[in-house]
Design an enzyme around this catalytic site. Sequence first.
Site, short mmCIF file in Angstrom:
data_model
loop_
_atom_site.label_atom_id
_atom_site.label_comp_id
_atom_site.label_asym_id
_atom_site.label_seq_id
_atom_site.Cartn_x
_atom_site.Cartn_y
_atom_site.Cartn_z
N HIS A 254 7.90 48.29 91.76
CA HIS A 254 7.62 48.30 90.33
C HIS A 254 8.77 47.74 89.52
O HIS A 254 8.58 46.98 88.59
CB HIS A 254 7.22 49.68 89.83
CG HIS A 254 6.44 49.54 88.55
ND1 HIS A 254 5.18 48.98 88.52
CD2 HIS A 254 6.76 49.76 87.28
CE1 HIS A 254 4.77 48.89 87.28
NE2 HIS A 254 5.71 49.36 86.50
N TYR B 167 9.91 44.38 86.28
CA TYR B 167 10.71 44.36 85.04
C TYR B 167 11.84 43.36 85.16
O TYR B 167 12.28 42.81 84.16
CB TYR B 167 11.18 45.78 84.71
CG TYR B 167 9.98 46.58 84.31
CD1 TYR B 167 9.45 46.43 83.04
CD2 TYR B 167 9.32 47.39 85.22
CE1 TYR B 167 8.29 47.09 82.68
CE2 TYR B 167 8.17 48.05 84.87
CZ TYR B 167 7.65 47.90 83.60
OH TYR B 167 6.50 48.53 83.25
N HIS C 125 -4.61 42.64 86.69
CA HIS C 125 -3.54 43.26 85.91
C HIS C 125 -2.22 42.52 86.09
O HIS C 125 -1.58 42.11 85.13
CB HIS C 125 -3.39 44.73 86.31
CG HIS C 125 -2.06 45.31 85.91
ND1 HIS C 125 -1.75 45.58 84.60
CD2 HIS C 125 -0.97 45.63 86.63
CE1 HIS C 125 -0.52 46.06 84.55
NE2 HIS C 125 -0.02 46.10 85.77
N PHE C 126 -1.82 42.31 87.38
CA PHE C 126 -0.48 41.73 87.51
C PHE C 126 -0.47 40.23 87.25
O PHE C 126 0.58 39.67 86.92
CB PHE C 126 0.21 42.13 88.82
CG PHE C 126 -0.39 41.60 90.10
CD1 PHE C 126 -0.24 40.29 90.46
CD2 PHE C 126 -1.06 42.47 90.96
CE1 PHE C 126 -0.77 39.82 91.66
CE2 PHE C 126 -1.58 42.01 92.16
CZ PHE C 126 -1.43 40.68 92.49
N HIS C 127 -1.63 39.58 87.32
CA HIS C 127 -1.64 38.17 86.91
C HIS C 127 -1.51 38.06 85.39
O HIS C 127 -0.87 37.15 84.90
CB HIS C 127 -2.90 37.46 87.41
CG HIS C 127 -2.76 36.95 88.81
ND1 HIS C 127 -2.92 37.76 89.91
CD2 HIS C 127 -2.44 35.72 89.30
CE1 HIS C 127 -2.72 37.03 91.02
NE2 HIS C 127 -2.42 35.80 90.67
N ARG D 269 -9.70 43.27 96.73
CA ARG D 269 -8.70 42.20 96.74
C ARG D 269 -8.30 41.94 98.19
O ARG D 269 -8.72 42.66 99.09
CB ARG D 269 -7.49 42.59 95.89
CG ARG D 269 -6.76 43.82 96.37
CD ARG D 269 -5.72 44.31 95.38
NE ARG D 269 -4.51 43.52 95.48
CZ ARG D 269 -3.27 44.02 95.33
NH1 ARG D 269 -3.10 45.32 95.12
NH2 ARG D 269 -2.22 43.26 95.40
N ARG D 270 -7.49 40.90 98.42
CA ARG D 270 -6.99 40.54 99.75
C ARG D 270 -8.13 40.33 100.75
O ARG D 270 -8.03 40.71 101.90
CB ARG D 270 -6.07 41.61 100.32
CG ARG D 270 -4.94 42.03 99.43
CD ARG D 270 -3.99 42.91 100.20
NE ARG D 270 -3.04 43.56 99.35
CZ ARG D 270 -3.15 44.83 98.93
NH1 ARG D 270 -4.16 45.58 99.31
NH2 ARG D 270 -2.24 45.34 98.16
#
Lengths: 541, 257
Positions: free
Chosen positions: A215, A219, A366-368, A429-430
């Site tokens: 995580h 950042y 989300h992370f894209h 996913r994956r």
Amino acid sequence: MPKVERLTLAHLWVAFAAFFLAAILGVWQMWVRSPIPAPLATPHNYFLSLTAHGTTMAYVVTTFFAMGFGYFVAQTALARPLPAPGLAWVGFWLAILGVIMAVVPIALGDASVLYTFYPPLTASVWYYLGLVLVVVGSWLWAGLMIAAMTAWKRENPGRPVPLAMYATVANAILWLWTTVGVAAELLFQVIPAAMGWTQTIDTGLSRTLFSWTLHAIVYFWLIPAYIAFYTLLPQAAGGRLYSDTMGRLTFIFFLLYSLPVGLHHLFMDPEHSASFKFLQMLLTAFVTLPTLLTVFTITASLEIAGRLRGGRGLFGWIAALPWERPMVLATGLALVMLGFGGFGGIINMSYGMNAMVHNTSWVTAHFHLILGGSVVIMYFAIAYEIWPKLTGRMPMSVRPIRLQLWTWFIGMMVTTLPWHWLGILGQPRRVSTFNYSDPMVIGWSHYVLISLAGAVILLFSAALLIWNLATLYRGAATADRQVGYALAVHPPQRVPAALNGFGLWNALVLVLMAAAYGYPIGQFFLHDSPQALIHHVDLER
Amino acid sequence: MAADPQVLDRAWRLWASVVIVGILILGGLIGFVVLPMAWAPEPPAVAQSAQPAQGNAQPASRIVWSSTLLTKLGHSGAQTPPATVQVCAGCHGAQGISSSPTFPNLAGQSAAAIYKALQDYRDGTRSSPIMAPMAKMLTDDQVIEVAAYFSHLPRGDLDAQQAASANPLVVKLVESGDPQRALPPCAACHGVKAGGPLETPTLAGQHKEYLLTQLRLFAHGERRNDLFERMRSVAAVLTEQEMQQLADYYAHSPAET
């Protein structure tokens, strides 16, 4: 061209070239998952490509960008030469060597373990050693950032460190903390397995150590974007930063709360108790603070700029902002994506709701949106902002730059909004292949096709980025090489040591990490824990 | 007073620490005290039957892979053929290339696959009038020696030319499977650098007749030592023609396919 400018450009070029290549893979992967038959579409190739895409985007693009931008800030914000630039080049070449060592086994199909490693799957040892070298190179960078700030403070006793540098050092320290988890996993578990020295691996421990990194690393990617929000945007918009203190607090919050929260990636894992998962969920909730502070401060700074430019009324200042300037436009677009991505993230970190979206396309979306959307679009804006300072040449035209930013934004929204919905529908996913003749799966196909269209727009935008950067060498020469870092409405005269250094915050990170990770890691040594047989993906059958 | 950095800093240290520790205490209280109380399982309303259900289910294979076993399989002597191998060589060939296409080639076969086959013959989970009595004569250590020996022999010379001209539909089955019939790609487990189970045998260069017989046995449920019915579920949906083509493909494929 002075050497330090060459240093920054070298890092940024590696980052953006790798970014373009990985973007091509991304489109092909989206194509494979769609109902339209794609060339070379086998599961073997898909997972090879997925590993290359993730490794490049997550480790290469981001690390090289953060390093290059950090060197730039250290030299311009502190207005003093970088200490030991030779060491910076050593870090650069170590990281380059690492990238080559990691990419070759991926291309040979010897490292299709995805960038998050997934032990007991075990790749060629060169893959891991390469990534270790990238990290070692970045550790040199982190050390140089700390050294630069320390030297400046010695020369300027009692003066507040410029916010851009304070934030860069916060990121360097965060990165040192962050990499401890993955370094421990690689050095003590995964590399011995890849070398054949051990036959089993404690996957509970390795997943826990990776969550330590997984995580906070986000950042590390994000902070350069936030540095631009606080220190470049207000100036570009023609205003002032609303609050310097708010900026310092934001970066301190990132340092404190991005580390002891990684267990929220393991909510569905059995090796941790619900109590520790709850504790880290609560701490994760505090990660929203720096972002909410930032949205407030940046909006206030933009309002100052808008009103200085003659904007009136409740919303009139928004229209008065210079949206034609790439930094302002990119920030506006980044905040929209950060909004969608951030609220999606709050759902991910909520223990109960996580169960519904875990391992679905929702998470990928989300992370894209966060990394591929708001962070990367700010990387573009930073590049457009500082490139003329580095090369001494003005952009030939701002139109292709604006087009690039808009197409990236549109492409990312068109790609990821359907992914969110597909995730709720249950699309995993994956996974490389879907059976579109299945009555349930056929209902997904039009969303997947929309995402594919978005991916094509993204590829266009990535190509335009390279074109734009290349044309930045052909513009008219400019003498303006000064970087305009934003002034605060009330420029800080004296700040408490707590807001001018990191001693206190490092001590508190230690307390938080001991509480949040002490037992979750210690349990693997206190109790017998089950071991998994290592599975080499690089050996022939 | 507020302008003095020393005084300012003391307050920062105090309050920052109080807030952080306060948050930890709050999280600890809820996570470790309140929630466990709320989640305490209720006693079952009806007394559970003391007698567990009697089932006849048996595992498809009794092998337990351990790191000790795998180390032995990986490191057992490859140089000198163990005495036991002379018996095997009668059908499978001294160099692991068998005399008849109904007997499998063992040269270069995965040690884990040979070990599992022999153990399954020993405990009856795989049946064969020839192999079962043979395997039962071996000790555990001899099984390991035999498996390790054959796994170190070079695989036979293979006809790469023919594999290159294979039917594209078969290549598709091998590389991508057929999602419409829930068929995974063969290469997902049997391929080079594949992620399949440990005991998955190498198929490249195996006799066509042998492969075809095994596929038919799986399809009719006569061979049942595949864990989770992996091969039975695959073979059951393959057509006779596909089985023929796949067996032919692997019989002629080079080692790296």
